[in-house]
Design a protein around this motif. Structure first.
Motif, PDB file in Angstrom:
ATOM      1  N   GLY A 291       0.794  -1.222   0.000  1.00 20.80           N
ATOM      2  CA  GLY A 291       0.000   0.000   0.000  1.00 20.80           C
ATOM      3  C   GLY A 291       0.829   1.275   0.000  1.00 20.80           C
ATOM      4  N   ASP A 292       2.123   1.160   0.265  1.00 19.72           N
ATOM      5  CA  ASP A 292       2.990   2.338   0.247  1.00 19.72           C
ATOM      6  C   ASP A 292       3.178   2.845  -1.188  1.00 19.72           C
ATOM      7  OD1 ASP A 292       3.319   2.331   2.967  1.00 19.72           O
ATOM      8  OD2 ASP A 292       5.281   1.347   2.952  1.00 19.72           O
ATOM      9  N   HIS A 293       3.224   4.161  -1.317  1.00 18.39           N
ATOM     10  CA  HIS A 293       3.477   4.787  -2.614  1.00 18.39           C
ATOM     11  C   HIS A 293       4.969   5.068  -2.733  1.00 18.39           C
ATOM     12  CE1 HIS A 293      -0.850   5.600  -3.390  1.00 18.39           C
ATOM     13  NE2 HIS A 293      -0.897   5.640  -2.060  1.00 18.39           N
ATOM     14  N   ILE A 294       5.543   4.747  -3.893  1.00 22.38           N
ATOM     15  CA  ILE A 294       6.984   4.885  -4.065  1.00 22.38           C
ATOM     16  C   ILE A 294       7.316   5.501  -5.426  1.00 22.38           C
ATOM     17  CG2 ILE A 294       7.495   2.870  -2.613  1.00 22.38           C
ATOM     18  CD1 ILE A 294       8.102   1.433  -5.399  1.00 22.38           C
ATOM     19  N   GLU A 295       8.561   5.938  -5.530  1.00 22.04           N
ATOM     20  CA  GLU A 295       9.187   6.247  -6.804  1.00 22.04           C
ATOM     21  C   GLU A 295      10.452   5.415  -6.881  1.00 22.04           C
ATOM     22  OE1 GLU A 295       9.993  10.376  -7.272  1.00 22.04           O
ATOM     23  OE2 GLU A 295       7.918  11.010  -6.999  1.00 22.04           O
ATOM     24  N   ILE A 296      10.712   4.843  -8.041  1.00 25.10           N
ATOM     25  CA  ILE A 296      11.894   4.014  -8.213  1.00 25.10           C
ATOM     26  C   ILE A 296      12.646   4.429  -9.468  1.00 25.10           C
ATOM     27  CG2 ILE A 296      10.592   2.217  -9.429  1.00 25.10           C
ATOM     28  CD1 ILE A 296      12.554   0.170  -8.158  1.00 25.10           C
ATOM     29  N   GLN A 297      13.958   4.401  -9.386  1.00 27.92           N
ATOM     30  CA  GLN A 297      14.777   4.687 -10.560  1.00 27.92           C
ATOM     31  C   GLN A 297      14.695   3.523 -11.550  1.00 27.92           C
ATOM     32  OE1 GLN A 297      18.574   5.306  -8.492  1.00 27.92           O
ATOM     33  NE2 GLN A 297      18.636   7.386  -9.320  1.00 27.92           N
ATOM     34  N   TRP A 298      14.613   3.880 -12.839  1.00 31.32           N
ATOM     35  CA  TRP A 298      14.635   2.853 -13.885  1.00 31.32           C
ATOM     36  C   TRP A 298      15.293   3.433 -15.133  1.00 31.32           C
ATOM     37  CZ3 TRP A 298      12.855   2.314 -18.888  1.00 31.32           C
ATOM     38  CH2 TRP A 298      12.876   1.024 -19.409  1.00 31.32           C
ATOM     39  N   ARG A 299      16.057   2.597 -15.823  1.00 31.51           N
ATOM     40  CA  ARG A 299      16.653   3.002 -17.093  1.00 31.51           C
ATOM     41  C   ARG A 299      16.706   1.798 -18.026  1.00 31.51           C
ATOM     42  NH1 ARG A 299      22.960   4.285 -15.460  1.00 31.51           N
ATOM     43  NH2 ARG A 299      23.424   2.378 -14.291  1.00 31.51           N
ATOM     44  N   ARG A 300      16.718   2.071 -19.326  1.00 34.48           N
ATOM     45  CA  ARG A 300      16.679   1.011 -20.326  1.00 34.48           C
ATOM     46  C   ARG A 300      17.951   0.178 -20.299  1.00 34.48           C
ATOM     47  NH1 ARG A 300      13.052  -1.599 -23.285  1.00 34.48           N
ATOM     48  NH2 ARG A 300      12.025   0.353 -23.832  1.00 34.48           N
ATOM     49  N   GLN A 349       4.822  -5.725 -12.966  1.00 27.76           N
ATOM     50  CA  GLN A 349       5.273  -6.096 -11.617  1.00 27.76           C
ATOM     51  C   GLN A 349       6.721  -6.557 -11.655  1.00 27.76           C
ATOM     52  OE1 GLN A 349       3.884  -9.841  -9.289  1.00 27.76           O
ATOM     53  NE2 GLN A 349       2.375  -8.231  -8.781  1.00 27.76           N
ATOM     54  N   THR A 350       7.437  -6.300 -10.542  1.00 24.59           N
ATOM     55  CA  THR A 350       8.798  -6.803 -10.368  1.00 24.59           C
ATOM     56  C   THR A 350       9.046  -7.049  -8.884  1.00 24.59           C
ATOM     57  OG1 THR A 350      11.116  -6.462 -10.990  1.00 24.59           O
ATOM     58  CG2 THR A 350       9.931  -4.572 -10.092  1.00 24.59           C
ATOM     59  N   VAL A 351      10.087  -7.809  -8.593  1.00 24.70           N
ATOM     60  CA  VAL A 351      10.393  -8.173  -7.214  1.00 24.70           C
ATOM     61  C   VAL A 351      11.829  -7.755  -6.900  1.00 24.70           C
ATOM     62  CG1 VAL A 351      10.517 -10.053  -5.513  1.00 24.70           C
ATOM     63  CG2 VAL A 351       8.842 -10.153  -7.374  1.00 24.70           C
ATOM     64  N   ILE A 352      12.039  -7.195  -5.702  1.00 24.64           N
ATOM     65  CA  ILE A 352      13.389  -6.837  -5.248  1.00 24.64           C
ATOM     66  C   ILE A 352      13.620  -7.432  -3.865  1.00 24.64           C
ATOM     67  CG2 ILE A 352      13.384  -4.674  -6.558  1.00 24.64           C
ATOM     68  CD1 ILE A 352      13.011  -3.256  -3.766  1.00 24.64           C
ATOM     69  N   ASN A 353      14.889  -7.493  -3.474  1.00 22.54           N
ATOM     70  CA  ASN A 353      15.256  -7.954  -2.144  1.00 22.54           C
ATOM     71  C   ASN A 353      15.610  -6.727  -1.308  1.00 22.54           C
ATOM     72  OD1 ASN A 353      16.878  -8.939   0.120  1.00 22.54           O
ATOM     73  ND2 ASN A 353      16.926 -10.909  -0.953  1.00 22.54           N
ATOM     74  N   ARG A 354      14.869  -6.564  -0.236  1.00 22.30           N
ATOM     75  CA  ARG A 354      15.060  -5.351   0.571  1.00 22.30           C
ATOM     76  C   ARG A 354      16.421  -5.315   1.266  1.00 22.30           C
ATOM     77  NH1 ARG A 354      10.623  -4.101   3.810  1.00 22.30           N
ATOM     78  NH2 ARG A 354       9.270  -5.831   3.136  1.00 22.30           N
ATOM     79  N   LYS A 355      17.052  -6.454   1.473  1.00 20.58           N
ATOM     80  CA  LYS A 355      18.332  -6.471   2.170  1.00 20.58           C
ATOM     81  C   LYS A 355      19.511  -6.207   1.242  1.00 20.58           C
ATOM     82  CE  LYS A 355      17.237  -9.446   6.134  1.00 20.58           C
ATOM     83  NZ  LYS A 355      17.616 -10.714   6.860  1.00 20.58           N
ATOM     84  N   TYR A 356      19.407  -6.671   0.010  1.00 21.36           N
ATOM     85  CA  TYR A 356      20.560  -6.603  -0.880  1.00 21.36           C
ATOM     86  C   TYR A 356      20.309  -5.751  -2.128  1.00 21.36           C
ATOM     87  CZ  TYR A 356      21.665 -10.663   2.017  1.00 21.36           C
ATOM     88  OH  TYR A 356      21.886 -11.498   3.090  1.00 21.36           O
ATOM     89  N   ARG A 358      20.438  -3.100  -4.786  1.00 21.49           N
ATOM     90  CA  ARG A 358      21.210  -1.965  -5.271  1.00 21.49           C
ATOM     91  C   ARG A 358      20.643  -1.575  -6.635  1.00 21.49           C
ATOM     92  NH1 ARG A 358      22.105  -1.952  -0.827  1.00 21.49           N
ATOM     93  NH2 ARG A 358      24.077  -1.936   0.325  1.00 21.49           N
ATOM     94  N   GLU A 359      21.126  -2.249  -7.665  1.00 23.39           N
ATOM     95  CA  GLU A 359      20.532  -2.103  -8.987  1.00 23.39           C
ATOM     96  C   GLU A 359      20.299  -3.507  -9.534  1.00 23.39           C
ATOM     97  OE1 GLU A 359      21.301   0.704 -12.825  1.00 23.39           O
ATOM     98  OE2 GLU A 359      22.870  -0.798 -12.452  1.00 23.39           O
ATOM     99  N   GLU A 360      19.067  -3.743  -9.948  1.00 16.64           N
ATOM    100  CA  GLU A 360      18.704  -5.070 -10.438  1.00 16.64           C
ATOM    101  C   GLU A 360      18.042  -4.946 -11.802  1.00 16.64           C
ATOM    102  OE1 GLU A 360      16.283  -7.060  -7.604  1.00 16.64           O
ATOM    103  OE2 GLU A 360      17.620  -6.642  -5.911  1.00 16.64           O
ATOM    104  N   GLY A 361      18.270  -5.969 -12.665  1.00 12.52           N
ATOM    105  CA  GLY A 361      17.637  -5.959 -13.967  1.00 12.52           C
ATOM    106  C   GLY A 361      18.525  -6.552 -15.034  1.00 12.52           C
ATOM    107  N   ASN A 362      18.129  -6.338 -16.289  1.00 18.11           N
ATOM    108  CA  ASN A 362      18.876  -6.858 -17.424  1.00 18.11           C
ATOM    109  C   ASN A 362      18.618  -5.962 -18.632  1.00 18.11           C
ATOM    110  OD1 ASN A 362      16.335  -7.852 -18.703  1.00 18.11           O
ATOM    111  ND2 ASN A 362      16.399  -9.315 -16.970  1.00 18.11           N
ATOM    112  N   GLU A 363      19.250  -6.286 -19.758  1.00 21.20           N
ATOM    113  CA  GLU A 363      19.138  -5.465 -20.954  1.00 21.20           C
ATOM    114  C   GLU A 363      17.769  -5.565 -21.612  1.00 21.20           C
ATOM    115  OE1 GLU A 363      21.278  -3.335 -22.145  1.00 21.20           O
ATOM    116  OE2 GLU A 363      22.853  -3.734 -20.660  1.00 21.20           O
ATOM    117  N   TYR A 368      16.419  -1.577 -12.494  1.00 20.12           N
ATOM    118  CA  TYR A 368      15.733  -0.873 -11.405  1.00 20.12           C
ATOM    119  C   TYR A 368      16.754  -0.414 -10.382  1.00 20.12           C
ATOM    120  CZ  TYR A 368      11.485  -2.912 -13.360  1.00 20.12           C
ATOM    121  OH  TYR A 368      10.455  -3.271 -14.215  1.00 20.12           O
ATOM    122  N   GLY A 369      16.688   0.862 -10.009  1.00 19.35           N
ATOM    123  CA  GLY A 369      17.663   1.427  -9.084  1.00 19.35           C
ATOM    124  C   GLY A 369      17.077   1.745  -7.724  1.00 19.35           C
ATOM    125  N   GLY A 370      17.457   2.932  -7.195  1.00 17.56           N
ATOM    126  CA  GLY A 370      17.058   3.318  -5.848  1.00 17.56           C
ATOM    127  C   GLY A 370      15.569   3.608  -5.715  1.00 17.56           C
TER     128      GLY A 370
END
Length: 393
Positions: A291-300, A349-356, A358-363, A368-370
């Protein structure tokens, strides 16, 4: 009365012409005729002289009257001038209140009156109010640094100026050409000095004129292109006063991309003051819950700058409860949902690990960043107002 006086004088002179000596009989008639003729001519000559004298009286009287009228007018004008109150004669507090109520155009017009008002109308505290009213929500620390760089570039001597100084020692025989070059460079320095003013007024007018390009972020770039829906990208923007809109320059990858006719509601000051290619270090990962609203960094890909994308924290697939029975916030994995895309989209939708994280994704899916958590209701409402009218594929 004057005519009576002339008549009396003429009669007296006429009477003196008659003597008590006896007049011979033969000459009596001739004497009477000559006396009559002389008296008549004397009266006529006196009358003519009196007319000429009298005719001068109205002219002299008119001149005296005109002088009196002119003197009276001058006295009245002097009295009126004394009654008039100059703006600078007003008490200090009264004058300050008047200047505080003037618009930016009014302050500029008032500054053109005299040197004293020019200095007063340039005061930072007068322009600070106008700066906050029009530019306060759009100007941040990065924009202020851009303004300081703009001022420094105006003050920095040009290469031509440096070369003209060196030519004094390198070319003695070409002294007169050097003077011509120097005079031109000095004129350019003088023209730049008028723009090197770092006052609040100069900053406001640089923004208003569109001369200053400054950093900001643009919602739904490229006029709401589906590929940028509910995103916010860094750009250099400039104001266009004729249309009350902005033009923007983006640096996606390589050359600059431009956009025009950007409305005020599609702009904001960068909430985080970092370069667009830098990864933001998240400080809210442990607090994220559904339910939290967020902004997340993303780049191609790695060569592109980051944009900020709006999303909501969702529930894990293993979570069957809601409200008090939800345990998603205790797990390491966090679901990020982007509901502007349809349910079958890979961007939904995407999934991240809150503990680790940093930047996750692929080409293919991008990177996905901060993450920054939104606490301000106004910020959240602004994203909702930009919600697309239809779901993006």
């Amino acid at each position: 009365m004057f005519y009576v006086l002339i008549s009396c004088v003429s009669l007296i002179l006429l009477s003196k012409s008659f003597t008590n000596k006896p007049i011979p009989a033969g000459n009596t008639q001739m004497k009477l005729l000559s006396t009559w003729y002389w008296g008549k001519s004397s009266i006529a000559s006196w009358f003519q002289k009196s007319k000429s004298v009298i005719s001068l009286f109205p002219i002299s009287l008119t001149m005296v009257s005109n002088k009196r009228i002119l003197a009276s007018k001058l006295e009245n004008e002097e009295e009126e001038e004394e009654k008039k109150v100059s703006l600078l004669d007003l008490p200090e507090l009264t004058l300050e209140c008047i200047l505080e109520r003037l618009s930016p155009d009014g302050l500029c017009n008032m500054a053109a009156v005299c040197a004293s008002l020019r200095g007063r109308c340039k005061s930072d505290h007068l322009w600070e109010k106008h700066m906050k009213q029009k530019w306060g929500e759009l100007i941040g620390d990065s924009a202020y640094r851009q303004w300081q760089c703009h001022i420094a570039s105006r003050k920095r001597p040009s290469l031509l100026d440096q070369c003209s100084r060196k030519s004094l020692f390198m070319d003695v025989n070409g002294f007169w050409p050097f003077l011509r070059i120097r005079s031109k460079s000095e004129k350019r320095r003088q023209s730049r000095s008028s723009f090197s003013d770092d006052s609040m007024k100069a900053w406001y007018l640089s923004l208003e004129s569109g001369e200053l390009w400054f950093p900001a972020q643009v919602y739904n770039r490229e006029n709401g292109n589906a590929g940028f829906m509910l995103s916010c990208y860094d750009a250099q923007i400039s104001y266009v006063s004729q249309t009350d809109t902005f033009q923007a320059r983006y640096s996606p990858h390589g050359g600059w991309a431009t956009e025009e006719n950007i409305q005020w509601d599609r702009l904001r000051s960068p909430p985080i003051d970092i370069p667009s290619h830098d990864l933001y270090v998240s400080d809210c990962l442990d607090d994220l819950k559904p339910g939290d609203h967020i902004e997340i960094q993303w780049r191609r890909n790695k060569g592109f700058p980051y944009g900020w994308w709006y999303g909501i924290i969702g529930h894990l697939e293993s979570c069957h409860g809601h409200g008090h029975y939800c345990c998603c916030h205790h797990g390491d994995m966090v679901i990020l949902e982007f509901n502007q895309y349809n349910s079958g989209s890979r961007w939904r939708q995407t999934v991240i690990n809150r503990k680790y994280h940093r930047e996750e994704g692929n080409e293919i899916d991008g990177f996905y960043g901060g993450i920054r958590k939104l606490h301000n209701e106004e910020e959240i409402a602004r994203w909702k107002n930009l919600w697309p009218t239809r779901i993006v594929e």
